[in-house]
Enzyme design. Sequence first.
Site, short mmCIF file in Angstrom:
data_model
loop_
_atom_site.label_atom_id
_atom_site.label_comp_id
_atom_site.label_asym_id
_atom_site.label_seq_id
_atom_site.Cartn_x
_atom_site.Cartn_y
_atom_site.Cartn_z
N SER A 30 0.84 -1.20 0.00
CA SER A 30 0.00 0.00 0.00
C SER A 30 0.87 1.24 0.00
O SER A 30 2.05 1.18 -0.36
CB SER A 30 -0.94 -0.02 1.21
OG SER A 30 -1.96 0.94 1.05
N ASN A 31 0.32 2.39 0.37
CA ASN A 31 1.05 3.66 0.38
C ASN A 31 0.43 4.56 1.44
O ASN A 31 -0.63 4.24 1.98
CB ASN A 31 0.99 4.30 -1.02
CG ASN A 31 -0.44 4.57 -1.43
OD1 ASN A 31 -1.10 5.43 -0.87
ND2 ASN A 31 -0.94 3.79 -2.39
#
Length: 220
Positions: A30-31
Site C-alpha cells: 500500500s502507500n
Amino acid sequence: MCYNMPDMKRMMIVTAGPTREHLDPVRFLSNPSTGKMGFALAAAGAAAGFDVRLVAGPVALATPKGVKRTDIVSAREMLVAVRALLREATDGLKPVFIATAAVADWRPARIAAHKLKKAEMSGTLHLVRNPDILKSVHGAVKVGFAAETDRVLAEAARKCREKKLAFIVANDITKPGTGFGTETNRVTLVFPDGRTVAWPLMTKRRVATRIVRTIADLEM
Ligand code: CTP
C-alpha cells in the site's frame, strides 16, 4: 450558482485514499495516502449541488455531509465500484469522475487464503499490473491528480493526454506543505492544450472548492 438541470443532479464520482493489495490475510502492499484531498473534493462537490459518490480505500475519515460512500480495499474492487456507479448516472447528464486515489499499480500475483509462513516464501514477490482506473473509464468528464517528484509538469501533461482528461492537478510532493497527509497543497492545473494554471499554497479544502468551480465552468 447551479450546475445541474432542474430536479436533477449531475453525478460526481470521487476516488480517494490508498488501495491495499493483499498477499495473505494479514499482509499487503500500500502507500501512505490519507484520503484528505478526495474527501475535501467530495464535500466541495456536495456543497456545490453535485450528487457525490465517494469510493474510498482504507482511510480514517468521516463521510462528508450529503455524500454517498462505498468502501473498497483493492484497485480491482475500486474499478468495479466506479463502473457500477457510472451505470447509475442520469441519462443526458455526463458524470464527472475525479480520481484522487493513490492506486497501487501492482498487486501480488497470488493471494494466499491463509497467513503465509516464512518457510513458504521464497524472498521473491511476483507482481502483476493492476488496471488503470482513470484511463479505462469512459463516458465521464475526467479529472486526474499527479503527485510527482521529478519533471512534475511534463509528467502531468503526459498523464492528461494518455488518460484523456479534462485537466490534471499536478503537485510536487518534494515541496513543503504538499503531498501525503498534509492539510495544505500547492497545485498546478494542466490542461490538454498545454495551458497551466498555478495556484499558491492553500488548504486542501480551498483547493477542493476551486477545483469544483473549475469543473463547473467546463463545457460538459
Ligand atoms: N490512477 C488510477 N488507477 C491506477 C493508477 C492511477 O485511477 N491504477 C489515477 C490516479 O488516481 C491519478 C492518476 O491516475 O488521478 C495519476 O496517477 P499516478 O499514480 O500519478 O499515475 P500512473 O498512471 O500510475 O503513472 P506513473 O506510475 O507512470 O507515474
